[in-house]
Design a protein around this motif. Sequence first.
Motif, mmCIF file in Angstrom:
data_model
loop_
_atom_site.group_PDB
_atom_site.id
_atom_site.type_symbol
_atom_site.label_atom_id
_atom_site.label_comp_id
_atom_site.label_asym_id
_atom_site.label_seq_id
_atom_site.Cartn_x
_atom_site.Cartn_y
_atom_site.Cartn_z
ATOM 1 N N MET A 40 2.762 -1.917 -4.490
ATOM 2 C CA MET A 40 2.125 -0.457 -4.466
ATOM 3 C C MET A 40 0.895 -0.453 -3.651
ATOM 4 S SD MET A 40 2.631 0.379 -8.505
ATOM 5 C CE MET A 40 2.609 -1.156 -9.230
ATOM 6 N N HIS A 41 0.197 -1.326 -3.721
ATOM 7 C CA HIS A 41 -1.062 -1.545 -2.831
ATOM 8 C C HIS A 41 -0.781 -1.012 -1.277
ATOM 9 C CE1 HIS A 41 -4.692 -3.217 -0.644
ATOM 10 N NE2 HIS A 41 -5.335 -2.819 -1.648
ATOM 11 N N LEU A 44 0.599 2.544 -1.412
ATOM 12 C CA LEU A 44 -0.124 3.582 -1.606
ATOM 13 C C LEU A 44 -1.806 3.711 -1.134
ATOM 14 C CD1 LEU A 44 0.590 3.781 -5.491
ATOM 15 C CD2 LEU A 44 1.616 5.006 -3.633
ATOM 16 N N VAL A 45 -2.186 2.313 -0.635
ATOM 17 C CA VAL A 45 -3.581 2.470 -0.159
ATOM 18 C C VAL A 45 -3.588 1.948 1.303
ATOM 19 C CG1 VAL A 45 -5.777 0.893 -0.384
ATOM 20 C CG2 VAL A 45 -4.335 1.546 -2.324
ATOM 21 N N LEU A 51 -4.288 6.590 -2.066
ATOM 22 C CA LEU A 51 -5.617 6.214 -3.042
ATOM 23 C C LEU A 51 -6.503 5.239 -2.129
ATOM 24 C CD1 LEU A 51 -3.396 5.157 -6.146
ATOM 25 C CD2 LEU A 51 -4.484 7.222 -5.641
ATOM 26 N N ASP A 52 -7.735 5.137 -2.562
ATOM 27 C CA ASP A 52 -8.726 4.337 -2.020
ATOM 28 C C ASP A 52 -8.611 3.062 -2.748
ATOM 29 O OD1 ASP A 52 -10.664 4.594 -4.059
ATOM 30 O OD2 ASP A 52 -11.743 6.079 -2.988
ATOM 31 N N GLU A 53 -9.259 1.900 -2.193
ATOM 32 C CA GLU A 53 -9.330 0.683 -2.745
ATOM 33 C C GLU A 53 -10.047 0.550 -4.061
ATOM 34 O OE1 GLU A 53 -8.228 -3.478 -2.539
ATOM 35 O OE2 GLU A 53 -7.972 -1.948 -0.999
ATOM 36 N N ARG A 55 -10.419 3.060 -6.379
ATOM 37 C CA ARG A 55 -9.803 3.579 -7.588
ATOM 38 C C ARG A 55 -8.399 3.005 -7.614
ATOM 39 N NH1 ARG A 55 -9.736 9.472 -6.668
ATOM 40 N NH2 ARG A 55 -11.464 9.707 -8.421
ATOM 41 N N PHE A 56 -7.829 2.460 -6.804
ATOM 42 C CA PHE A 56 -6.561 1.575 -7.303
ATOM 43 C C PHE A 56 -7.137 0.407 -8.083
ATOM 44 C CE2 PHE A 56 -3.537 -2.001 -6.387
ATOM 45 C CZ PHE A 56 -2.218 -1.302 -6.321
ATOM 46 N N LEU A 60 -6.052 -0.523 -11.799
ATOM 47 C CA LEU A 60 -5.326 -1.814 -12.252
ATOM 48 C C LEU A 60 -5.999 -2.514 -13.362
ATOM 49 C CD1 LEU A 60 -3.299 -4.319 -11.642
ATOM 50 C CD2 LEU A 60 -5.141 -4.989 -9.956
ATOM 51 N N LEU A 74 0.605 1.029 -13.888
ATOM 52 C CA LEU A 74 -0.159 1.227 -12.750
ATOM 53 C C LEU A 74 0.571 2.352 -12.018
ATOM 54 C CD1 LEU A 74 -2.619 0.633 -10.924
ATOM 55 C CD2 LEU A 74 -1.247 -1.199 -9.878
ATOM 56 N N ALA A 78 -0.767 6.025 -10.889
ATOM 57 C CA ALA A 78 -0.938 6.433 -9.483
ATOM 58 C C ALA A 78 -0.059 7.826 -9.482
ATOM 59 C CB ALA A 78 -0.254 5.387 -8.441
#
Length: 452
Positions: A40-41, A44-45, A51-53, A55-56, A60, A74, A78
Amino acid sequence: MNPAPGAPSAGTVPFGEAFSVFARIGLLSFGGPAGQIALMHRYLVEERKWLDEARFLHALNYCMLLPGPEAMQLATYAGWLLHGVRGGLMAGLLFVLPGAVVLVALTTAYMLVGQVAIVQGLLFGLKAAVLAVVLEALIKVSRRALKGPSMVAIAVAAFVAIAFLGIAFPAIILGAALIGAVLHLLRSPAVRGTGAGHPAADVVSEAPLPSWARPSLARFLTTTSIWLALWFGPLLLLHAALGQEHVLAVEASFFSRMAAVTFGGAYAVLAYVAQQAVEVHQWLRPDEMLTGLGLAETTPGPLILVLVFVGYLGAARFSALDPLLGGLAGALVTLWFTFVPCFLWIFAGAPYVETVRNVRWLAAALAAVTAAVVGVIANLAVWFALHVLFGDVHAYSIGPFDLPAPDLASFDVAAAVIAIAAGIALLRFHANLIAVLVLAALAGAAMLLVRS
């Protein structure tokens, strides 16, 4: 056009594009929560920058604090950030349903041919390889969570508390959160006398929030009412229609209770369910719990889908229905009462969590919770190892401590060889997880045939 990092807003990310990405995540999410979070990171990031780091990672930490499977929650969080409730439903269901369908099919096959020698051999190898998977997860989570001696100490204390003292996991989580917050306050400039100590100094500025992510009492009450009705309405109907002793009603109550008390993510859920389903309800044997975990590892979706295997076997064996029909009913009950509460936690709580995501003492508390989860995963690894590597495991007490006592004569050399080989492949050579599990299953079948 992609949204600015950290500020998703309505209409910025087309719903169809979000659907496509979350469908891809759901179909590729093998390898348990550590791998799924990394996937997901990446999407999505790193790649989409939806999403920024900060907020992610805050999402989490919140999901790690909740009861239930953190990776599924998670994904729901998101999706909710991008498109509100419909986005959260879309992301959560796409994360769960593909793997659930596959696991129901695999469990049905296990029910029909699980006693065939070749199938037993395949499952024997699969269970041994799962040991390496759990160890890999422990190492990955440890590297991310144990930043400094205090976090290591919290992890060790959590392991001792849950493995040897039998302390309830919610108490461990609460204790870890309090310790994390206190440690942060003790290190703050105000406490050390080097700063002004104004409360605002412990909060940094907020990024803009989409409209649905802003707290609203009316929305909170409506959301909570709807999801509580979806949770407890079917539970009451099952009890009224079938009686409190029927296995489906018992499973509904059990998985509802599990959804509410199993803090710490998927591995904490597995430790709780393994104890209750095997030792208390006797729906399945310890080795079958490992079989279910091995099957869940071969399917996409959250590792917690192993509960579908548990619910299927329990209802197939203890309901008056045809075993396959009963099993399917048990799987459906398990899915409903495991995952409906997850949507409640996100949709009701996330708006309030978003407003405090930069409060540093709270972030420190959540970091300590993540460290405590490392101790829980270590406990799970020990539990699985004992039941895979030894045919006979007892327990004895020394004062307040309950210690496992495996029979050394029951040590299984073949299981150890497969587990070590799988560990080398995953940890040293970073081999593909599915390939390792398939080869381990084939090796197990070959070893069982040689023994025969």
